[in-house]
Design a protein around this motif. Structure first.
Motif, PDB file in Angstrom:
ATOM      1  N   ASP A 149       0.821  -1.076  -0.059  1.00 15.42           N
ATOM      2  CA  ASP A 149       0.169   0.167   0.031  1.00 15.42           C
ATOM      3  C   ASP A 149       0.856   1.217   0.037  1.00 15.42           C
ATOM      4  OD1 ASP A 149       0.938   0.362   2.622  1.00 15.42           O
ATOM      5  OD2 ASP A 149      -1.145   0.183   3.642  1.00 15.42           O
ATOM      6  N   VAL A 184      -1.723   5.059  -4.741  1.00 10.81           N
ATOM      7  CA  VAL A 184      -2.153   4.579  -3.617  1.00 10.81           C
ATOM      8  C   VAL A 184      -2.013   3.119  -3.395  1.00 10.81           C
ATOM      9  CG1 VAL A 184      -4.578   5.647  -3.959  1.00 10.81           C
ATOM     10  CG2 VAL A 184      -4.148   3.685  -5.411  1.00 10.81           C
ATOM     11  N   ARG A 222     -11.320   5.047  -2.632  1.00 17.04           N
ATOM     12  CA  ARG A 222      -9.909   4.855  -1.965  1.00 17.04           C
ATOM     13  C   ARG A 222     -10.414   4.482  -0.427  1.00 17.04           C
ATOM     14  NH1 ARG A 222      -5.182   9.361  -2.058  1.00 17.04           N
ATOM     15  NH2 ARG A 222      -4.123   8.771  -0.358  1.00 17.04           N
ATOM     16  N   GLU A 247      -8.849   1.177   1.532  1.00 15.77           N
ATOM     17  CA  GLU A 247      -7.809   1.483   2.351  1.00 15.77           C
ATOM     18  C   GLU A 247      -8.023   0.843   3.635  1.00 15.77           C
ATOM     19  OE1 GLU A 247      -6.249   5.477   1.941  1.00 15.77           O
ATOM     20  OE2 GLU A 247      -4.777   4.927   0.581  1.00 15.77           O
TER      21      GLU A 247
END
Length: 624
Positions: free
Chosen positions: A55, A123, A213, A217
């Motif tokens: 990540d 990202v 996103r 995440e």
């Protein structure tokens, strides 16, 4: 829709499952693409490469395969300067933050972008690194066994932008291929890896586009938190609080005479983590067995060693389910000795055979854990070594054939070890049909090395025996350890047989090779016989079921002589239908038990240890 709470954030369990499956799928797709489009035998056929997904916080998300680190790329190229289509490259051991061990491992990193309305932002990352045929240096294959400096090992490239917004840096590629003895293979492999990682980045970008996103995440956090909690609850809880010490050794460094190069672990278990202290590890070697482990707080080593912990799972099936991702990192604290040891070498110490250290560390951790849990860990295995030949073919073209031959794994408290396995996931030996069609030799035998597995209640796995007959004059090369020392047995189990290479066996010029060799001449018509290591045994061999010993004799894994001497089993009958003489076996086993010393150590290192220790049969730390 119900939600599942993992850690501090609540996430939709269905979305979490989709995200986890997508990560694994993308990683597998990247590796499949590399395997199908690369050119060199080491990448395409031996599969000595890995992919990984990280990540934007540089945390490894996937657990199917180990990988290098993104840390050096992010260190030299801030995320805000990255653009779609960028590809970053490095192989510099000392600039890799511990993620690259030797120069032939070339690493490609591609950032993943998502546009939330303010322009594309990084990202995640898709990364691949693999062992390439040649990147220059003092010998074909870029692994000179006598190297005393990293400058002798090949071309060092710190992190660079290899592709800029989709355009390859042709100057950099030309420099790298010019320094390689196999320029076409190198160029094709790099193209395959770059293209595969760019494809993976597009796939991962689609996941962010689909769920956004913030949601993706949150799922990343949940996946890593779940790993942390699982290991704390199911694995670390099995280790009694306390401090345990053990050590093992590399036997030679290619420069000095063989001796014990110590790797020591002092393991301290406290309620919330394990502390791994490497104090007592030997000074850095003159030769290339050093490993740069003390960078990024040992981040790479933590994930490299963590799979050993899985052996404490309740069942083998549960062990196979446990991933090793960044979630294990908070549970492991590492303490390194000052600069100048095998694990903390000072530039420009050579590192091309660093497998002698990092593979041995897997065994050291297994051994120290065995002391903590009364032996409920596998015995030792040493499952990677590079052997091969190089020369010129009938057309006068240079060639290099190198492969990673596996060895036997250690016996376990519930089962025998596995035969001829590789520590690198999905790696394999080169197919005979391929090598015979491409290189000037014939493979006359490829099978199991009889009696190579250490005797035990549960026997160690067997290594390979391979016979190669050269059709043209050539040079043999080997980067291998355990040619003197053996894979240790535990809790009464015996050590396995060591690695052995014999050239012209039974012929007028028969000679034994050391484990480290760059260019031993082999004449046309001579045979190279390679026997790889057997795993250590677990438990008393005199407790092994008689039927299991007879079965091993019938299968050709154990000779009748070894059945008698190692297991106390008297075997009679024809070769294709062996039988046990139970009465004689019972009498023999009783006599062997009576003659056995009462103070045998917990670990058996085999006869090679006395050769290097000055006559001592075992180390101080080998007793409980």
């Amino acid at each position: 829709m119900t939600t599942a709470t993992t850690g501090p954030k609540a996430v939709d369990p269905v979305v979490l499952e989709i995200v986890e499956g997508t990560l694994a799928s993308v990683e597998k797709e990247v590796e499949t693409a590399i395997a199908r489009t690369s050119r060199s035998p080491m990448i395409r056929d031996a599969h000595d490469f890995r992919a990984g997904i990280h990540d934007r916080r540089l945390r490894k998300l996937t657990g199917r395969s180990y990988s290098a680190l993104v840390h050096p790329v992010a260190r030299d190229f801030p995320l805000e300067t990255m653009r779609p289509g960028d590809v970053f490259f490095h192989n510099d051991v000392y600039e890799s933050e511990g993620g690259i061990g030797h120069l032939p491992d070339l690493c490609v990193t591609v950032p993943v972008f998502h546009d939330s309305g303010d322009g594309p932002e990084v990202v995640a990352f898709v990364q691949a690194f693999g062992h390439h045929d040649d990147i220059g240096g003092a010998c074909p294959g870029s692994m000179p066994s006598g190297a005393t400096s990293v400058y002798q090992e090949g071309l060092m490239v710190p992190p660079i932008r290899l592709w800029d917004r989709g355009r390859p840096n042709e100057a950099a590629l030309r420099i790298m291929t010019r320094n390689s003895r196999m320029p076409d293979s190198l160029a094709a492999d790099l193209d395959a890896e770059c293209s595969a990682c760019l494809m993976g980045a597009r796939r991962l970008g689609e996941l962010f586009d689909r769920y956004g996103r913030a949601t993706v995440e949150d799922c990343f956090d949940a996946l890593l938190d779940a790993t942390t909690e699982t290991y704390r609850r199911e694995i670390l809880a099995k280790i009694p609080d306390g401090t345990y010490v053990w050590e093992d050794y590399a036997e030679h460094d290619g420069v000095d005479e063989p001796r014990l190069h110590t790797q020591r672990i002092t393991l301290t278990k406290v309620p919330d983590r394990v502390i791994i202290d490497f104090t007592g590890t030997s000074p850095q070697a003159k030769g290339p067995i050093n490993h740069c482990g003390d960078y990024a707080d040992g981040n790479f080593l933590k994930k490299w060693l963590a799979p050993i912990l899985r052996n404490l799972a309740d069942t083998p099936e549960r062990m196979a389910e446990l991933d090793v991702n960044e979630g294990v990192v908070p549970l492991i604290e590492m303490r390194f000795p000052p600069k100048g040891t095998l694990l903390t070498p000072v530039f420009p110490a050579p590192t091309n055979a660093r497998t002698f250290v990092i593979l041995r560390l897997l065994g050291v951790l297994a051994g120290v854990l065995a002391k903590a849990v009364d032996g409920r860990m596998p015995a030792d295995q040493e499952t990677i070594r590079y052997t091969g030949v190089h020369g010129t073919d009938a057309d006068g073209n240079p060639y290099l054939m190198r492969e990673v031959l596996g060895g036997g794994s250690g016996g376990r408290h519930y089962a025998d070890g596995e035969d001829t396995i590789h520590v690198v996931p999905d790696s394999r030996n080169l197919p005979t049909e391929f090598t015979e069609s491409r290189f000037p030799f014939v493979v006359e035998r490829l099978g199991l090395a009889v009696d190579s597995g250490g005797a035990g209640r549960y026997r160690g796995g067997l290594g390979y025996e391979k016979h190669i007959r050269m059709l043209r004059d050539a040079s043999f090369m080997s980067i291998a350890d355990r040619s003197i020392l053996s894979c240790w047995g535990v809790k009464g189990g015996r050590a396995g047989r060591p690695f052995q290479v014999t050239i012209d066996p039974g012929g007028p010029d028969e000679r034994e090779m050391e484990g480290l060799a760059d260019d031993e001449p082999v004449r046309a018509g001579e045979v190279i016989r390679i026997r790889t290591t057997g795993g250590g045994g677990w438990g008393d061999p005199l407790d092994r079921a008689v039927e299991s010993v007879v079965r091993d004799v019938a299968w050709g894994k154990v000779s009748r002589e070894a059945a008698l001497s190692d297991y106390g089993v008297v075997v009679s009958g024809p070769a294709d239908a062996p039988l046990a003489d139970h009465a004689e076996t019972e009498r023999l086993r009783a006599r062997l038990r009576a003659e056995r010393p009462s103070d045998a150590p917990f670990f058996d290192r085999g006869p090679g240890y006395a050769v290097l220790s000055g006559g001592a049969q075992h180390a101080e730390v080998d007793r409980l």
